[in-house]
Design a protein around this motif. Structure first.
Motif, PDB file in Angstrom:
ATOM      1  N   PRO A 115     -11.022   2.891  -0.243  1.00  0.00           N
ATOM      2  CA  PRO A 115     -11.160   1.444  -0.496  1.00  0.00           C
ATOM      3  C   PRO A 115     -10.665   1.025  -1.875  1.00  0.00           C
ATOM      4  O   PRO A 115     -10.160  -0.092  -2.041  1.00  0.00           O
ATOM      5  N   ILE A 116     -10.777   1.910  -2.869  1.00  0.00           N
ATOM      6  CA  ILE A 116     -10.357   1.547  -4.218  1.00  0.00           C
ATOM      7  C   ILE A 116      -8.851   1.303  -4.295  1.00  0.00           C
ATOM      8  O   ILE A 116      -8.383   0.398  -4.988  1.00  0.00           O
ATOM      9  N   LEU A 117      -8.068   2.090  -3.545  1.00  0.00           N
ATOM     10  CA  LEU A 117      -6.623   1.868  -3.527  1.00  0.00           C
ATOM     11  C   LEU A 117      -6.288   0.610  -2.727  1.00  0.00           C
ATOM     12  O   LEU A 117      -5.354  -0.129  -3.073  1.00  0.00           O
ATOM     13  N   LYS A 139     -17.286   5.353 -19.752  1.00  0.00           N
ATOM     14  CA  LYS A 139     -18.095   6.561 -19.743  1.00  0.00           C
ATOM     15  C   LYS A 139     -18.231   7.104 -18.313  1.00  0.00           C
ATOM     16  O   LYS A 139     -18.413   6.349 -17.367  1.00  0.00           O
ATOM     17  N   ASN A 140     -18.126   8.403 -18.165  1.00  0.00           N
ATOM     18  CA  ASN A 140     -18.321   9.109 -16.882  1.00  0.00           C
ATOM     19  C   ASN A 140     -17.196   8.893 -15.863  1.00  0.00           C
ATOM     20  O   ASN A 140     -17.343   9.258 -14.699  1.00  0.00           O
ATOM     21  N   ILE A 141     -16.085   8.281 -16.270  1.00  0.00           N
ATOM     22  CA  ILE A 141     -14.961   8.139 -15.343  1.00  0.00           C
ATOM     23  C   ILE A 141     -14.058   9.365 -15.482  1.00  0.00           C
ATOM     24  O   ILE A 141     -13.497   9.619 -16.551  1.00  0.00           O
ATOM     25  N   GLU A 142     -13.941  10.132 -14.426  1.00  0.00           N
ATOM     26  CA  GLU A 142     -13.127  11.338 -14.450  1.00  0.00           C
ATOM     27  C   GLU A 142     -11.969  11.213 -13.463  1.00  0.00           C
ATOM     28  O   GLU A 142     -10.974  10.557 -13.747  1.00  0.00           O
ATOM     29  N   LEU A 143     -12.119  11.802 -12.279  1.00  0.00           N
ATOM     30  CA  LEU A 143     -11.087  11.722 -11.239  1.00  0.00           C
ATOM     31  C   LEU A 143     -11.375  10.550 -10.301  1.00  0.00           C
ATOM     32  O   LEU A 143     -12.522  10.273  -9.971  1.00  0.00           O
ATOM     33  N   ILE A 144     -10.309   9.876  -9.887  1.00  0.00           N
ATOM     34  CA  ILE A 144     -10.426   8.796  -8.907  1.00  0.00           C
ATOM     35  C   ILE A 144      -9.688   9.230  -7.641  1.00  0.00           C
ATOM     36  O   ILE A 144      -8.465   9.421  -7.654  1.00  0.00           O
ATOM     37  N   LYS A 145     -10.426   9.400  -6.569  1.00  0.00           N
ATOM     38  CA  LYS A 145      -9.807   9.767  -5.299  1.00  0.00           C
ATOM     39  C   LYS A 145      -9.152   8.532  -4.686  1.00  0.00           C
ATOM     40  O   LYS A 145      -9.781   7.486  -4.544  1.00  0.00           O
ATOM     41  N   LEU A 196       0.826  -1.204   0.000  1.00  0.00           N
ATOM     42  CA  LEU A 196       0.000   0.000   0.000  1.00  0.00           C
ATOM     43  C   LEU A 196       0.863   1.258   0.000  1.00  0.00           C
ATOM     44  O   LEU A 196       0.582   2.229  -0.726  1.00  0.00           O
ATOM     45  N   ALA A 197       1.939   1.251   0.769  1.00  0.00           N
ATOM     46  CA  ALA A 197       2.847   2.401   0.818  1.00  0.00           C
ATOM     47  C   ALA A 197       3.499   2.639  -0.541  1.00  0.00           C
ATOM     48  O   ALA A 197       3.632   3.791  -0.996  1.00  0.00           O
ATOM     49  N   GLN A 198       3.887   1.559  -1.216  1.00  0.00           N
ATOM     50  CA  GLN A 198       4.499   1.695  -2.541  1.00  0.00           C
ATOM     51  C   GLN A 198       3.507   2.251  -3.564  1.00  0.00           C
ATOM     52  O   GLN A 198       3.871   3.044  -4.432  1.00  0.00           O
ATOM     53  N   LEU A 199       2.245   1.830  -3.443  1.00  0.00           N
ATOM     54  CA  LEU A 199       1.227   2.332  -4.359  1.00  0.00           C
ATOM     55  C   LEU A 199       0.984   3.828  -4.151  1.00  0.00           C
ATOM     56  O   LEU A 199       0.770   4.573  -5.112  1.00  0.00           O
ATOM     57  N   LYS A 200       1.045   4.262  -2.899  1.00  0.00           N
ATOM     58  CA  LYS A 200       0.860   5.695  -2.623  1.00  0.00           C
ATOM     59  C   LYS A 200       1.987   6.511  -3.241  1.00  0.00           C
ATOM     60  O   LYS A 200       1.757   7.606  -3.784  1.00  0.00           O
ATOM     61  N   ILE A 201       3.191   5.984  -3.169  1.00  0.00           N
ATOM     62  CA  ILE A 201       4.330   6.669  -3.793  1.00  0.00           C
ATOM     63  C   ILE A 201       4.142   6.739  -5.309  1.00  0.00           C
ATOM     64  O   ILE A 201       4.400   7.772  -5.946  1.00  0.00           O
ATOM     65  N   LYS A 202       3.655   5.612  -5.910  1.00  0.00           N
ATOM     66  CA  LYS A 202       3.401   5.601  -7.352  1.00  0.00           C
ATOM     67  C   LYS A 202       2.334   6.622  -7.732  1.00  0.00           C
ATOM     68  O   LYS A 202       2.412   7.259  -8.790  1.00  0.00           O
ATOM     69  N   CYS A 203       1.323   6.749  -6.876  1.00  0.00           N
ATOM     70  CA  CYS A 203       0.273   7.743  -7.125  1.00  0.00           C
ATOM     71  C   CYS A 203       0.862   9.151  -7.171  1.00  0.00           C
ATOM     72  O   CYS A 203       0.581   9.941  -8.088  1.00  0.00           O
ATOM     73  N   LEU A 204       1.691   9.455  -6.184  1.00  0.00           N
ATOM     74  CA  LEU A 204       2.275  10.796  -6.097  1.00  0.00           C
ATOM     75  C   LEU A 204       3.243  11.068  -7.240  1.00  0.00           C
ATOM     76  O   LEU A 204       3.380  12.210  -7.688  1.00  0.00           O
ATOM     77  N   VAL A 226      -5.656  13.358  -2.640  1.00  0.00           N
ATOM     78  CA  VAL A 226      -4.869  12.933  -3.798  1.00  0.00           C
ATOM     79  C   VAL A 226      -5.803  12.206  -4.769  1.00  0.00           C
ATOM     80  O   VAL A 226      -6.501  11.256  -4.392  1.00  0.00           O
ATOM     81  N   PHE A 227      -5.811  12.651  -6.033  1.00  0.00           N
ATOM     82  CA  PHE A 227      -6.651  12.077  -7.072  1.00  0.00           C
ATOM     83  C   PHE A 227      -5.770  11.566  -8.212  1.00  0.00           C
ATOM     84  O   PHE A 227      -4.642  12.013  -8.395  1.00  0.00           O
ATOM     85  N   ILE A 228      -6.341  10.660  -8.989  1.00  0.00           N
ATOM     86  CA  ILE A 228      -5.725  10.219 -10.239  1.00  0.00           C
ATOM     87  C   ILE A 228      -6.667  10.612 -11.366  1.00  0.00           C
ATOM     88  O   ILE A 228      -7.873  10.300 -11.340  1.00  0.00           O
ATOM     89  N   ASP A 229      -6.125  11.295 -12.366  1.00  0.00           N
ATOM     90  CA  ASP A 229      -6.930  11.759 -13.493  1.00  0.00           C
ATOM     91  C   ASP A 229      -7.108  10.606 -14.491  1.00  0.00           C
ATOM     92  O   ASP A 229      -6.346  10.467 -15.452  1.00  0.00           O
ATOM     93  N   ALA A 230      -8.119   9.788 -14.259  1.00  0.00           N
ATOM     94  CA  ALA A 230      -8.368   8.620 -15.118  1.00  0.00           C
ATOM     95  C   ALA A 230      -8.824   9.045 -16.504  1.00  0.00           C
ATOM     96  O   ALA A 230      -8.525   8.382 -17.504  1.00  0.00           O
ATOM     97  N   SER A 231      -9.537  10.154 -16.586  1.00  0.00           N
ATOM     98  CA  SER A 231     -10.020  10.634 -17.877  1.00  0.00           C
ATOM     99  C   SER A 231      -8.852  10.934 -18.820  1.00  0.00           C
ATOM    100  O   SER A 231      -8.895  10.595 -20.010  1.00  0.00           O
ATOM    101  N   GLN A 232      -7.786  11.563 -18.288  1.00  0.00           N
ATOM    102  CA  GLN A 232      -6.613  11.869 -19.106  1.00  0.00           C
ATOM    103  C   GLN A 232      -5.900  10.598 -19.536  1.00  0.00           C
ATOM    104  O   GLN A 232      -5.418  10.487 -20.666  1.00  0.00           O
TER     105      GLN A 232
END
Length: 545
Positions: A267-269, A252-258, A212-220, A232-238
């Motif tokens: 929970p998604i992370l 369809k309708n997927i934008e930002l993922i918190k 989980l810690a490694q995934l947070k670093i990858k997110c950042l 912290v969000f991931i721009d899935a639309s981009q």
């Protein structure tokens, strides 16, 4: 035999375009080659056993070949196995097998070479291909709803099918944290679901917190990362746009993922962390796919999990991310106030007990019947939950009037009843052998299978013994994009059809004849046929249910 016929027909056909473009290394559990669709097995065997559509075959034949030449070559190639090969008025090739040879050879494989028993007792110890079964999209709670029960039974069934297909399945679910609660413990005991929570490593090489810690670093570090205050969000639309993926359909309708905040991990992370962690179970296997067991109202959430995992993944799991598919489980509806799994279990036990009292009398009050009634009730519920295709809503009938139908002709209780019939038949025969009423069963080589002239006997053999090895075939089909149609109801349909045919045959045919020497040969042939049928039914239960 069907596969042998298909393979031989390929020598006369032009090579399939799909096979030419498909790379040798491509692996897809749901892929079913379009090449192998020439020979159709006939369930109604009175006309023929296999049918080859002439007009379809004609289009595929190489230059210089005709239907008549193919028929002549088939008759010559499979001379001892085929009794007749004719062209009917619709220009289709009808093939009838040499029934005596087919029965003798196949029963020899099952009963003498013990092929099914070997599969049973010695499953593949070193599977090389791994598949993740992701159940993280369900909202698991301490109480077990009917929807939860259906999802768990579908996942368990999927796990057993994949094991039978020589894959190594890993179930990912958060049920472990609820195991100390009485409801889940009882559900696991009732339906023998121990494997569903022991699938994951109890002490992983890579602890969950580390992943989980490694995934947070990858997110950042990701170029798709967006920070808003402490969120912290991931721009899935981009990401979808950069990868050239269509924004219609599942995206369809997927934008930002918190993904997380300073003090809270979404929970998604956590779900992605569970997937990453599961990759490292059985490290000597190749991860080829992930199947999301998804409730109908969580398909969008499952898609977001898949996208996030794809954004944060590395090359080692890119195949699994690429081959993520959804197994949609529709909701359970019923005509009563029953909403919890334990309520349904108690209701079915009550019904089974009432039906047993009607059929067997006061002997049911004996304590020895308790385990039998519990087993019948749990099997009946399994057939209810798995007997309907997962993408269709399941209706539970749980009214008091349903008690009289507890031993109907399509449920698990009916299947168990007929399996018990077979067991009792052989127990009675062995008792009569001990009393010297019947002689022992002779070796298979001395049995005259030409005495099996009843059409139901051939139907039992051809549809349920001879073709039982293809029981897995219809389960992974209709693979389209991100969804898969897993035909979990096919096992229940197979077992029910087997028992219906056997029940009809058993009522009309006397298996254990009078102890007269001239009647023994046909009795022996029937006993060997039913011995193989009994083994197939046991195999179906223990391997798939």
């Amino acid at each position: 035999m069907q596969m042998q016929l298909e393979s031989y027909l390929l020598t006369f056909c032009q090579q399939d375009t799909e096979q030419l473009t498909r790379q040798p290394g491509d692996q897809d559990i749901s892929h079913k080659s379009a090449t192998f669709n020439n020979v159709k097995r006939q369930k109604n065997t009175k006309c023929c056993d296999y049918l080859i559509r002439g007009h379809q075959l004609q289009k595929k034949l190489k230059a210089g070949y005709t239907i008549q030449q193919v028929m002549s070559n088939l008759s010559e190639k499979f001379n001892s196995s085929i009794a007749s090969c004719i062209l009917n008025k619709y220009n289709n090739i009808e093939i009838k097998l040499n029934r005596c040879k087919a029965i003798h050879d196949h029963l020899h494989q099952i009963l003498v070479d013990r092929e099914i028993q070997v599969k049973f007792d010695q499953p593949v110890h070193h599977p090389t291909k791994k598949i993740l079964i992701n159940c993280n999209t369900w909202q698991w709670t301490e109480t077990v709803s009917l929807n939860h029960l259906r999802g768990v039974l579908v996942a368990s069934h999927l796990q057993k099918i994949l094991k039978a297909m020589e894959y190594y399945p890993v179930i990912i679910n958060p049920i472990r944290e609820f195991l100390k609660r009485s409801e889940w413990t009882e559900i696991i005991r009732e339906f023998h679901l121990e494997d569903i929570y022991t699938s994951e490593l109890p002490e992983s090489v890579r602890p969950y917190e580390e992943v989980l810690a490694q995934l947070k670093i990858k997110c950042l570090d990701s170029k798709y990362c967006i920070r808003q205050n402490e969120n912290v969000f991931i721009d899935a639309s981009q990401f979808i746009s950069d990868c050239g993926l269509s924004k219609d359909g599942i995206f369809k309708n997927i934008e930002l993922i918190k993904v997380f905040t300073k003090d809270f991990t979404e929970p998604i992370l956590s779900a992605v962390a569970s997937l990453e962690l599961a990759i490292h179970e059985k490290p000597n296997t190749t991860l080829i796919a992930t199947v999301n067991v998804v409730p109908q109202n969580k398909i969008f959430y499952a898609t977001r999990i898949s996208l996030l995992w794809r954004i944060l993944s590395n090359r080692s799991n890119s195949t699994a991310v690429k081959h993520q598919v959804n197994l949609v489980v529709e909701k359970v509806v019923n005509d009563t106030n029953l909403t919890l799994a334990l309520d349904l279990i108690r209701h079915r036990k009550m019904q089974m007990r009432q039906a047993s009292v009607i059929k067997y009398g006061s002997v049911v009050d004996d304590s020895s019947w308790q385990d039998i009634i519990e087993e019948i009730a749990s099997t009946a519920i399994k057939f209810e939950m798995l007997g309907t295709a997962t993408n269709e809503p399941l209706k539970i009938v749980a009214t008091s009037q349903h008690a009289a139908e507890s031993l109907d002709r399509k449920g698990g209780s009916f299947v168990l009843y007929n399996c018990a019939r077979l067991f009792t038949l052989f127990r009675h025969y062995n008792e009569q052998v001990m009393k010297a009423v019947y002689p022992p069963l002779p070796p298979l080589e001395k049995i005259d299978f030409t005495l099996l002239r009843n059409e139901e006997e051939w139907e039992l053999f051809f549809n349920y013994i001879y073709n039982s090895e293809h029981l897995n075939d219809p389960f992974l089909s209709n693979y389209q994009g991100s969804d898969i149609d897993w035909r979990c109801n096919k096992v229940c349909q197979f077992m029910t059809a087997l028992c219906r045919t056997f029940s009809s045959y058993y009522r009309s045919t006397r298996i254990l004849t009078e102890p007269k020497s001239h009647l023994f040969p046909v009795m022996y042939a029937r006993l060997y046929l039913l011995k193989a049928l009994h083994l197939v039914s046991i195999f179906g239960f223990q391997q798939y249910l």
